[in-house]
Design a protein around this motif. Structure first.
Motif: not given
Ligand code: G3H
Length: 255
Positions: A74-86, A34-44
């Protein structure tokens, strides 16, 4: 309501965790149908779980879809030590560019200051191409990274919705109808008890591979997906579910 908000749906989360035999369940308010923002909340919430999960240079394999695209946004940077490979979990499954795992992997890496690799394989693959493409050095290297993934994050879709969106052939649609397919994830289609009805032939993670991966996170919401979520989770390859209130309530009360 207020009490539910305070408890953060804790009772419902526990109930679903037990019913579907999961390690962790996270519920966000609302209905993403029903509401598009809910999907972004899931993302968060999915991003939060990823942050909790990741240490230094781990590999995250992910699937495509609009929900996973919302996770990337919704992805945001975390501590600089964490550099995942996607990396994409599997090769192309017939999605539009913005919903493809390759695109989402690159987008996530950009936003979190991580790294990414792409899989360049046509879809669907013929038996012949499949066997020759997995021997290509460039493909082989990425496939190796995928199989070593520490975390897998994926969407779950309604079987026929997904097959139509990916323009599945008449034969495949018939196979899905005859097999009473209910859900789709990773290009696999499942019936209501979680049995595989059909799989799209492509490279990358196969369902069996998921058993050796420590964290497999499913992100799917919306009342219309409750039946699909239940079907997919019955085969027990994912241990974390991030969903919304509407799907969660339907999962418990029946659909
Ligand atoms: O594989 C599952 C589907 O990709 C889910 O797609 O997030 O767009 O509903 P969706």
């Amino acid at each position: 309501d207020y009490v539910e908000e305070i408890n953060g749906f804790r009772v419902l989360e526990t109930e679903i965790k037990q019913t579907l035999n999961l390690d962790r369940v996270i519920i966000t308010p609302g209905d993403s149908d029903v509401q598009e923002w809910v999907k972004y909340d899931l993302g968060r919430r999915a991003v939060q779980s990823l942050h909790d999960e990741l240490t230094s240079h781990e590999t995250v394999a992910l699937t495509g879809g609009t929900t996973m695209a919302a996770v990337a946004e919704m992805m945001q940077p975390t501590s600089s030590a964490i550099r995942p490979l996607f990396v994409p979990a599997r090769g192309g499954l017939g999605e539009r560019m913005e919903n493809q795992a390759n695109t989402i992997a690159a987008e996530m890496a950009k936003r979190i200051n991580g790294d990414y690799r792409m899989l360049y394989v046509p879809d669907p693959l013929s038996e012949e191409t499949y066997h020759s493409i997995i021997r290509e050095p460039g493909v082989k290297e990425v496939l190796h990274m995928i199989k070593q993934a520490d975390v897998v994050m994926h969407g779950i879709g309604d079987a026929l919705t997904m097959a139509n969106r990916r323009k599945a052939s008449k034969d495949v649609l018939e196979e899905l109808n005859t097999g009473r397919a209910v859900s789709e994830a990773f290009g696999y289609y499942f019936d209501q008890s979680g049995q595989v009805v059909h799989k799209v032939r492509t490279v990358g993670i196969q369902l069996e591979d998921l058993s050796t991966i420590k964290t497999v996170i499913a992100v799917a919401g919306g009342k219309s997906k409750a039946k699909a979520i239940d079907s997919y989770l019955r085969q027990g390859k994912s241990n974390v579910l991030i969903t919304d209130e509407a799907a969660a309530k339907a999962l418990i009360k029946g659909f």
